[in-house]
Design an enzyme around this catalytic site. Structure first.
Site, mmCIF file in Angstrom:
data_model
loop_
_atom_site.group_PDB
_atom_site.id
_atom_site.type_symbol
_atom_site.label_atom_id
_atom_site.label_comp_id
_atom_site.label_asym_id
_atom_site.label_seq_id
_atom_site.Cartn_x
_atom_site.Cartn_y
_atom_site.Cartn_z
ATOM 1 N N LYS A 1 0.050 7.381 8.515
ATOM 2 C CA LYS A 1 -0.567 8.499 9.283
ATOM 3 C C LYS A 1 -1.188 7.902 10.543
ATOM 4 O O LYS A 1 -2.276 7.811 10.731
ATOM 5 C CB LYS A 1 -1.869 9.212 8.737
ATOM 6 N N ASP B 1 -2.338 10.401 -5.023
ATOM 7 C CA ASP B 1 -3.019 11.669 -5.565
ATOM 8 C C ASP B 1 -3.934 12.338 -4.989
ATOM 9 O O ASP B 1 -4.215 11.714 -3.844
ATOM 10 C CB ASP B 1 -4.127 10.775 -6.737
ATOM 11 N N GLU C 1 0.817 -1.343 -0.020
ATOM 12 C CA GLU C 1 -0.010 -0.183 -0.081
ATOM 13 C C GLU C 1 0.822 1.189 -0.023
ATOM 14 O O GLU C 1 2.063 1.326 0.331
ATOM 15 C CB GLU C 1 -0.816 -0.052 1.139
ATOM 16 N N ASP C 2 0.237 2.366 -0.501
ATOM 17 C CA ASP C 2 1.101 3.449 -0.367
ATOM 18 C C ASP C 2 0.939 4.143 0.910
ATOM 19 O O ASP C 2 1.947 4.583 1.557
ATOM 20 C CB ASP C 2 0.305 4.720 -1.475
ATOM 21 N N PHE D 1 -2.002 16.145 3.805
ATOM 22 C CA PHE D 1 -2.466 15.687 2.973
ATOM 23 C C PHE D 1 -1.214 15.545 1.711
ATOM 24 O O PHE D 1 -0.646 16.428 1.418
ATOM 25 C CB PHE D 1 -3.566 16.364 1.999
ATOM 26 N N ASP E 1 -4.300 5.516 6.343
ATOM 27 C CA ASP E 1 -5.082 6.663 6.937
ATOM 28 C C ASP E 1 -5.739 6.250 8.289
ATOM 29 O O ASP E 1 -5.333 6.068 9.253
ATOM 30 C CB ASP E 1 -5.576 7.387 6.047
HETATM 31 P P1 IMP Z 1 -7.707 4.424 4.717
HETATM 32 O O1 IMP Z 1 -8.650 3.353 4.376
HETATM 33 O O2 IMP Z 1 -8.362 5.628 5.535
HETATM 34 O O3 IMP Z 1 -6.526 3.831 5.535
HETATM 35 O O4 IMP Z 1 -7.190 5.142 3.336
HETATM 36 C C1 IMP Z 1 -6.143 4.745 2.861
HETATM 37 C C2 IMP Z 1 -6.310 5.014 1.261
HETATM 38 O O5 IMP Z 1 -6.602 6.746 1.286
HETATM 39 C C3 IMP Z 1 -4.847 5.214 0.536
HETATM 40 O O6 IMP Z 1 -4.747 4.154 -0.150
HETATM 41 C C4 IMP Z 1 -4.870 6.438 -0.202
HETATM 42 O O7 IMP Z 1 -5.611 6.248 -1.609
HETATM 43 C C5 IMP Z 1 -5.965 7.400 0.441
HETATM 44 N N1 IMP Z 1 -5.165 8.328 1.244
HETATM 45 C C6 IMP Z 1 -4.979 8.595 2.558
HETATM 46 N N2 IMP Z 1 -4.283 9.675 3.025
HETATM 47 C C7 IMP Z 1 -3.987 10.251 1.820
HETATM 48 C C8 IMP Z 1 -3.055 11.228 1.502
HETATM 49 O O8 IMP Z 1 -2.496 11.920 2.234
HETATM 50 N N3 IMP Z 1 -2.745 11.527 0.125
HETATM 51 C C9 IMP Z 1 -3.406 10.641 -0.846
HETATM 52 N N4 IMP Z 1 -4.262 9.577 -0.665
HETATM 53 C C10 IMP Z 1 -4.292 9.487 0.566
HETATM 54 MG MG MG Z 2 -4.732 3.930 -2.113
#
Ligand code: IMP
Ligand code: MG
Length: 178
Positions: A130, A158, A98-99, A151, A102
Site C-alpha cells: 500500500k 486477516d 511478508e503479506d 482493507f 502498510d
Molecule cells: P505496517 O507495519 O504498517 O507496514 O503493517 C504491516 C502489517 O499490518 C502487515 O503485516 C499486516 O499484518 C497488517 N496489515 C496492513 N494492512 C493490512 C490489510 O489491508 N489487511 C490485513 N492486514 C493488514
Molecule cells: Mg502481518
C-alpha cells in the site's frame, strides 16, 4: 464470510503465477548461493508456501511473529517480537517474506533487527504494497502487487484473526470494520 467481501482483487491463480515469477527472480539473483526465508507470522504463511515452492536454490525456512496492530485496523507504531528466529542468521542471505506493507513500520524495524543479528544481505519479498500509506521508506526488491488503500483480507491476511483462509485476496466491506 464471503458476504463480507466487497470485491475479489487477486485470485489464487494470479497469486500463484506471481509467486512463480518472484521465485524465478530469486533463484537467478542468488544462483550458487543459499537463502534463508523468514516468514512473518501469520499473514505470510500462504504466500511463503507458494513462493518457496518456486525457489530452485537451497532455501531455509524460519519464522518470526511480531505484533504492531492488536485487533484494530490501524497500526499502533509499536513493534513487539512475539516469536524470535529459531536459527542464527549471521553471514546468511536473508529474505523477509511478508503479506503486505502498510506504514512500513514493521519491516523497517525487522530490517534493523536482521542487520543487528549479522545477516550478510537482507531483501524483502512482499505480496502486497500500500504505497500511499507509507510512513517510513522501504526498498522492496520482490514485490507482488501495488494496491490502493483498502482493507484487504484472505490468503493469510486477516481482520481480527478472521478471513485468513480465504483462497483469494479481497477487499473487506467497510461496515465490517468501521
Ligand atoms: P505496517 O507495519 O504498517 O507496514 O503493517 C504491516 C502489517 O499490518 C502487515 O503485516 C499486516 O499484518 C497488517 N496489515 C496492513 N494492512 C493490512 C490489510 O489491508 N489487511 C490485513 N492486514 C493488514
Ligand atoms: Mg502481518
Amino acid at each position: 464470510m464471503i458476504s463480507d467481501i466487497k470485491e475479489v482483487l487477486y485470485s489464487e491463480e494470479q497469486i500463484r503465477s506471481k509467486a512463480r515469477e518472484l521465485g524465478k527472480r530469486i533463484s537467478e539473483d542468488y544462483r550458487g548461493q543459499e537463502v534463508v526465508c523468514v516468514g512473518i507470522l501469520k499473514g505470510s504463511v500462504m504466500f511463503m508456501a507458494d513462493l518457496l515452492k518456486e525457489i530452485e536454490i537451497p532455501c531455509y525456512m524460519d519464522f518470526m511473529a511480531v505484533s504492531s496492530y492488536g485487533n484494530s485496523s490501524q497500526s499502533s507504531g509499536i513493534v513487539r517480537i512475539l516469536k524470535d528466529l529459531d536459527y542464527e542468521i549471521e553471514g546468511k542471505n536473508v529474505i523477509v517474506v511478508e503479506d503486505i506493507i502498510d506504514s512500513g513500520i514493521t519491516l523497517n524495524y525487522l530490517m534493523g533487527y536482521f542487520k543487528s543479528r549479522g545477516a550478510k544481505s537482507i531483501e524483502i519479498a512482499c505480496l502486497l504494497n500500500k504505497h500511499e500509506r507509507r510512513k517510513v521508506e522501504i526498498d522492496v526488491k520482490y514485490l507482488g502487487y501495488d494496491v490502493e488503500d483498502h482493507f484487504l483480507v484472505g490468503y493469510g491476511l486477516d481482520f481480527a484473526e478472521k478471513y485468513r483462509n480465504l483462497p483469494f485476496i479481497g477487499i473487506l466491506k467497510e461496515e465490517v470494520y468501521k
